[in-house]
Structures are given as C-alpha cells and as structure tokens.
Design an enzyme around this catalytic site. Structure first.
Site, PDB file in Angstrom:
ATOM      1  N   SER A  71       0.831  -1.205   0.000  1.00 41.54           N
ATOM      2  CA  SER A  71       0.000   0.000   0.000  1.00 41.54           C
ATOM      3  C   SER A  71       0.862   1.249   0.000  1.00 41.54           C
ATOM      4  CB  SER A  71      -0.903   0.003   1.245  1.00 41.54           C
ATOM      5  OG  SER A  71      -1.536   1.252   1.414  1.00 41.54           O
TER       6      SER A  71
ATOM      7  N   TYR B 256      -2.404  -0.369   9.992  1.00 40.64           N
ATOM      8  CA  TYR B 256      -2.572  -0.928   8.648  1.00 40.64           C
ATOM      9  C   TYR B 256      -1.281  -0.791   7.850  1.00 40.64           C
ATOM     10  CZ  TYR B 256      -3.949  -1.132   3.740  1.00 40.64           C
ATOM     11  OH  TYR B 256      -4.000  -1.424   2.408  1.00 40.64           O
TER      12      TYR B 256
END
Length: 333
Positions: A127, A152
């Site tokens: 990501s 995350y």
C-alpha cells in the site's frame, strides 16, 4: 496455468480474476467474505465469476494455518496473487487484531504454502500507506519507509519485510505492489469516493478532512489490473531486484503519477452527477496523510506500462456502475 487469487470477492481480486480468466488462466479464488463492508456486494462480485470456465472458489480464511497448508498440498499453483487483507486506515484504530490475524498471521501462512509448493511468483498487495509522512514527492520505492503512522501501514510494511526474507532464504520470487488509492466500478463502500457519490446522489452532506487540503494519486482499477498482470508474468530473479538486495524480490508503485486535490476530485463527482455536494470541513484524521504521489519509473522500465486513466473518465465509469447496481430497491441501503 493456475493462479491462486486470495481475496477474490474483493474489489481488486474480482477484477483481476475476470482479467486472468479472459486471458486463458485457470483461477482458484479464496475469500472469507468478512463483514468489514457489505457482504452482499462481495457475493455479487463472486456471482459474476462462479459460472465462468476455469474458475474455482473456496471459502477460506488466510489465518487458518492448517486449511491453507491443505490447500497448497491439494492444489498446484503456478502463480499466487495475494490481495486478501484487512483494509482501511481508520478501522485499524478500533480493531487492531483483525489486521494482525489477516495481514500478519495470514501472510506468513501464505508464504509457507508458497515455499513448500515452489511457485513461480508470489505477487502481493502492499500500500502507498507505507510511505507515512514521507515529505519527499513523488514517493519512490527507494525511499525510507520505517515510520508508518497507522497499524494498517505497519502490517503492509511487515508483509514486504517477510516476503523479502523468504526470497532471500528460499529463493522464492516475490513482488510487492504499493497501490495508490484504487477506485472504480464494483469498488469498496468504505472508500471516500464511494461515500461521496452515495451522499451527493442522495442529497446528504460529505465529510471533507483536513479542510480539503489533501491530494491523492487516484488510480483507476483497469490500470491497476494491467499492472498486476504484467508484473505477475515478469518474476524477479536473483541479482535483478530494484531494491538494495540480491534476492529475487521487487517492489513497485502502482499509481497514476498525477496527484489530484481532494476538492477537484469532489468537483468532478459533482459535475458527473449533475449535483452539488454539501461539505462538512473537518480536521485531519489520525493515520491520514496530506499527499500521495507515485513514482512509477521502475514499473514503466520493467514492464512497459504506467497507469494513465484521468479522473474524469474513471469517475464517469464508476457513477455509471453505481447507478446501475444500486438502482434496484432491494440494494438500497
């Protein structure tokens, strides 16, 4: 050739499976259909795949060590594309364990399966969140990413580190893809663009964080899938890594290389819908960053492709799908 696609009922997983099937690959998809967002949307994506020749689905959770081991013992995969993960920056503030189970434990289970099966290439979703508060733009895979600002992001950085370890120790070819704000038809309802369209269409106000002073490198789903497929068929080998390593391991940014201000993005949504948004301007949320901007020079050099779909085109396609899918009363929320 058979490709294992994890998270096949998810946004990117569904589109990837469609593309691979169209290209003649057999696709073995797994998903746990968790309730992070509307399960009916996931089932609707899956329903569009189940009757296609060459597609097999198994309900399976990556965190289940024994079942993942059994999967690799019973099936022979040429490639593995890992898109299954607990997504979302803000949700990680309230439910950190979901990220550990899926993104850490689940990823190790997958790495072990790949190691035992000697697959040709493991491609996994990372990501743009790993860049954290990196002040240098555009973001390059050579930048230091040791200071994530959400759990995350930390789990995605952990995936990159674990994958490299397996590449180094076992010669397992692995490639991490740092996705930049992927959007498009059949997208995720937790994403801002989806919420904006839903709210503006129904006459509700939208929340605009950091008072609109944000930029995102919005990347249309078709461009993302093109990049994934090209990378999958271009596995790294020892000595040709694009990071400081001799292992068969690479990282790529998958982004549009053209950041757009949040207010301009909202303006395009308004123009496409033919409606004006009511805006609630709010402070920056914990875990968010003001700007994302992908350097895609490595991707262009190695596989001859870089995303290029303008937001005007991408949003129009999303709105067309949104109105078609949610036009029936039984799907209204």
């Amino acid at each position: 050739m058979q490709v294992l696609v994890t998270g096949v009922a998810g946004f990117i997983g569904y589109h990837l499976a469609e593309r691979l099937l169209a290209n003649g690959f057999a696709v073995y998809g797994i998903d746990n259909l968790n309730e992070y967002y509307d399960v009916n949307l996931k089932k609707a994506r899956l329903a569009r795949l189940t009757d296609k020749p060459g597609f097999t689905f198994q309900y399976l959770d990556l965190s289940n060590r024994s079942e993942i081991a059994n999967l690799f013992q019973q099936q022979q995969f040429d490639y593995v594309i890992n898109l299954a993960a607990q997504a979302g920056v803000r949700y990680s503030l309230s439910n950190p364990w979901a990220y550990v189970d899926s993104n850490v434990t689940g990823f190790v289970n997958l790495l072990e399966g790949c190691r035992q099966s000697q697959i040709q290439h493991l491609v996994f979703a990372s990501s743009s969140s790993v860049y954290g508060i990196n002040p240098k733009v555009p973001f390059s895979t050579s930048d230091n990413v040791d200071h994530p600002i959400s759990l995350y992001a930390a789990t995605k950085k952990a995936n990159e580190l674990m994958a490299h370890t397996y590449s180094h120790l076992y010669g397992l070819p692995t490639t991490g893809l740092r996705f930049f704000t992927v959007y498009g038809a059949w997208g995720r309802p937790d994403m801002a663009y989806f919420k904006f369209v839903q709210a503006v269409e129904s006459g509700q106000a939208i929340d605009v964080y950091n008072h609109g002073e944000m930029q995102r490198d919005f990347t249309y789903i078709d461009d993302v899938i093109e990049g994934v497929v090209r990378v999958m068929q271009n596995p790294p080998h020892s000595g040709n890594s694009n990071v400081a390593s001799q292992a068969p391991y690479k990282l790529y940014n998958i982004g549009n290389h053209q950041p757009v201000s949040l207010l301009r993005f909202i303006e395009v949504i308004e123009q496409t819908l033919g409606k004006t948004a009511q805006k609630n301007f709010l402070p920056m949320q914990p875990g968010d960053v003001p700007t994302t901007y992908a350097d895609v020079a490595d991707l262009m050099r190695d596989v001859g492709f870089q995303p290029s779909t303008p937001i005007e085109t991408g949003i129009a396609r999303f709105v067309e799908w949104y109105r078609s899918y949610y036009g029936s009363s039984e799907r209204q929320r």
